[in-house]
Enzyme design. Structure first.
Site, mmCIF file in Angstrom:
data_model
loop_
_atom_site.group_PDB
_atom_site.id
_atom_site.type_symbol
_atom_site.label_atom_id
_atom_site.label_comp_id
_atom_site.label_asym_id
_atom_site.label_seq_id
_atom_site.Cartn_x
_atom_site.Cartn_y
_atom_site.Cartn_z
ATOM 1 N N SER A 166 46.004 37.515 42.503
ATOM 2 C CA SER A 166 45.482 37.690 41.203
ATOM 3 C C SER A 166 44.252 38.466 41.178
ATOM 4 C CB SER A 166 45.204 36.246 40.417
ATOM 5 O OG SER A 166 44.088 35.765 40.754
ATOM 6 N N LYS A 167 43.875 38.955 39.908
ATOM 7 C CA LYS A 167 42.818 39.829 39.705
ATOM 8 C C LYS A 167 41.561 38.887 40.156
ATOM 9 C CE LYS A 167 40.102 42.253 36.301
ATOM 10 N NZ LYS A 167 38.767 42.228 37.014
ATOM 11 N N ARG A 168 41.500 37.437 39.908
ATOM 12 C CA ARG A 168 40.476 36.674 40.202
ATOM 13 C C ARG A 168 40.076 36.466 41.519
ATOM 14 N NH1 ARG A 168 41.834 32.248 36.771
ATOM 15 N NH2 ARG A 168 41.570 30.673 38.373
#
Ligand code: GLU
Length: 510
Positions: free
Chosen positions: A262-264
């Protein structure tokens, strides 16, 4: 079945920046097309107008161009099977919706969102399907007159696919083998909405793959659950014989821990999950990109190619041509691929090392320009970078390694000063200036010989003198071979720097 020409498509929806997983999908499509003398199509799937994001389509084009993922047919390239943007194909979809309605394979439904919500509340796990459609408001439960009256009166409706229950649906996937699903688990998917006169993803996708003569549907694993429905749609249209082969690529997984990348993860560990920097037009948020972080496109391509595929031997460094030569789905894995971003950095280091110095200089010019530095020839820049590229991972690292070639030190590393700058040093440096002034030919080996002869003749400490020299020119005891530096740098600049060091480095306390 007759061998068909290989035709693949990358079919992104312009709903935001292309994710690095989408880039991998595009790359595998491209490699497969090239490896088989096929065509690569770029189709923009923009039928969901609520999710449309301005700039996303340009972003897709720019990303693929940066990475060297060439497109044969598309919105910009044109081609025989256009238009390649779904919002421009309404007439086509309308025709195919009608075919399904006329043959009874689809029906019209008028249920409002409130009515659907009520059904969901009343029946746990409600699914719009063979077991429930008989109690809903649709053309199967209403008379033709009623249906016509509602449509003529402007009531909005959807068209749903009429799925026959309890049938075995077989999806053949080149990576996963045969996947069998019972049709009863599928719901009567909405294929078309009158409100925006557009089909949904499923219908548009199938119709276009058929009309564009797509031979292989290569896409992310997240689309696998849609595949049984797609198989049934092909069947409903009578196109089963020319149905494309499915290839669902493994997920990209978090570098650490479990689950999908994910972008996180990128934000937390400091790596981009987008090919290019993205400026969100709504929130103004900026997300970092591989290009702006200083990665080379060749490195990103090589890194991504190996996330889910291997060449069957242990080669790692492969340029696009070699990837094309070796690529096939035989060595693709079903299991998700961990996104080892550090491996990506390693690839970049390797490609920086391999890069021709002149090309590197061209890439580095913007970094210099950003710092307001413009008075160096590209030849000078190329030579300077050639000396330091072995120590850099990303393009900006070249600056931290080669900065002194472009700006004189404004301070001197304290620890090195303490160790190498003694009371005697200023006097010895004055002597060094005279020696340097006397050298006609500053090529590395020649200058080295003259300076080292002087040091030994005088009985000076080699390490101390050379490190003080380095401190004066570089500002710290780091950098490439000293005489390679002074071969490139103008001699007067070298001498000015030694003078300045003599003037500014305070004499050590006795
Ligand atoms: N438009 C879909 C996407 O955004 C395409 C999926 C497919 O390739 O069928 O990924």
């Amino acid at each position: 079945m007759m061998e068909r020409k290989v035709r693949v498509r990358f079919a992104p929806s312009p709903t935001g920046p292309l994710h690095i997983g989408g880039v991998r999908t595009a790359l595998y499509n491209y490699l497969f097309a090239r490896a088989n003398g096929g065509d690569m199509i770029l189709r923009i799937e923009d039928t969901d107008s609520r999710r449309f994001v301005p700039g996303a389509e340009e972003y897709i084009n720019e990303s693929l161009a940066w990475l060297g993922i060439g497109i044969d047919e598309g919105v910009r390239e044109g081609g025989e099977f256009g238009p390649y943007k779904q919002s421009q194909r309404r007439d086509i979809y309308r025709e195919y919706v009608k075919i399904l309605l006329d043959s009874g394979k689809a029906y019209i439904a008028f249920d409002t969102p409130e009515e659907l919500e009520a059904a969901r509340t009343a029946t746990p796990n409600f699914q719009y399907d063979a077991s429930t459609r008989g109690s809903m408001r649709n053309s199967l439960t209403m008379s033709d007159e009623e249906v016509k009256a509602l449509i003529d009166g402007g009531t909005q409706y959807v068209v749903r696919f009429r799925i026959e229950p309890d049938r075995e649906v077989r999806v053949n996937d080149l990576i996963r083998g045969e996947v069998i699903v019972n049709s009863s688990i599928l719901d009567d998917k909405v294929l078309y909405k009158s409100a925006d006169d557009l089909p949904t993803y499923h219908l548009a996708n199938i119709v276009d793959d058929h009309l564009m003569e797509v031979s292989h549907v290569i896409r992310g694993e997240e689309w696998l659950p849609s595949a049984p429905l797609h198989v049934l749609l092909y069947e409903a249209f009578g196109w089963s014989d020319t149905m494309p082969r499915f290839v669902h690529l493994p997920l990209l997984l978090k570098p650490v821990g479990n689950g999908k990348l994910s972008k996180r993860d990128g934000d937390k560990l400091g790596f981009p999950v987008f090919p290019l920097e993205w400026h969100d037009p709504n929130s103004g948020e900026i997300s970092s990109g591989y290009r702006e972080k200083g990665y080379l496109p060749e490195a990103v391509v090589n890194f991504l190619a190996l996330l889910g595929w291997n060449p069957g031997d242990d080669s790692e460094l492969m340029d696009m041509d070699e990837l094309v030569r070796k690529f096939s789905f035989d060595h693709c894995s079903k299991a998700g691929a961990k996104f080892d971003y550090q491996k990506g950095i390693w690839f970049n280091h390797e490609y920086l090392m391999k890069k021709d110095n002149d090309e590197l200089a061209a890439l580095f010019m913007p970094v210099l320009a950003e710092k307001g530095i413009s008075d160096f020839s590209s030849d000078y820049v190329a030579k300077a970078l050639g000396m330091v590229k072995g120590r850099a991972n990303l393009i900006p690292d070249l600056w931290s390694q080669a900065d002194f070639f472009f700006v004189a030190p404004v301070s001197y590393a304290e620890k090195d000063v303490r160790k190498r700058w003694s009371a005697d040093t200023p006097r010895i440096m004055e002597e060094l200036i005279v020696i340097l002034e006397g050298i006609e030919d500053m090529t590395s080996a020649n200058a080295e010989k003259i300076v080292l002869d002087w040091i030994s003749e005088k009985g000076y400490h080699l390490g101390n003198v050379m490190n003080a020299f380095r401190l004066a020119v570089v500002g710290a005891c780091r950098g490439p071979h000293m005489f390679d530096i002074t071969e490139l740098m103008p001699k007067n600049e070298v001498i000015d720097r030694i003078r300045k060091a003599i003037e500014t480095i305070p004499a050590p306390e006795k």
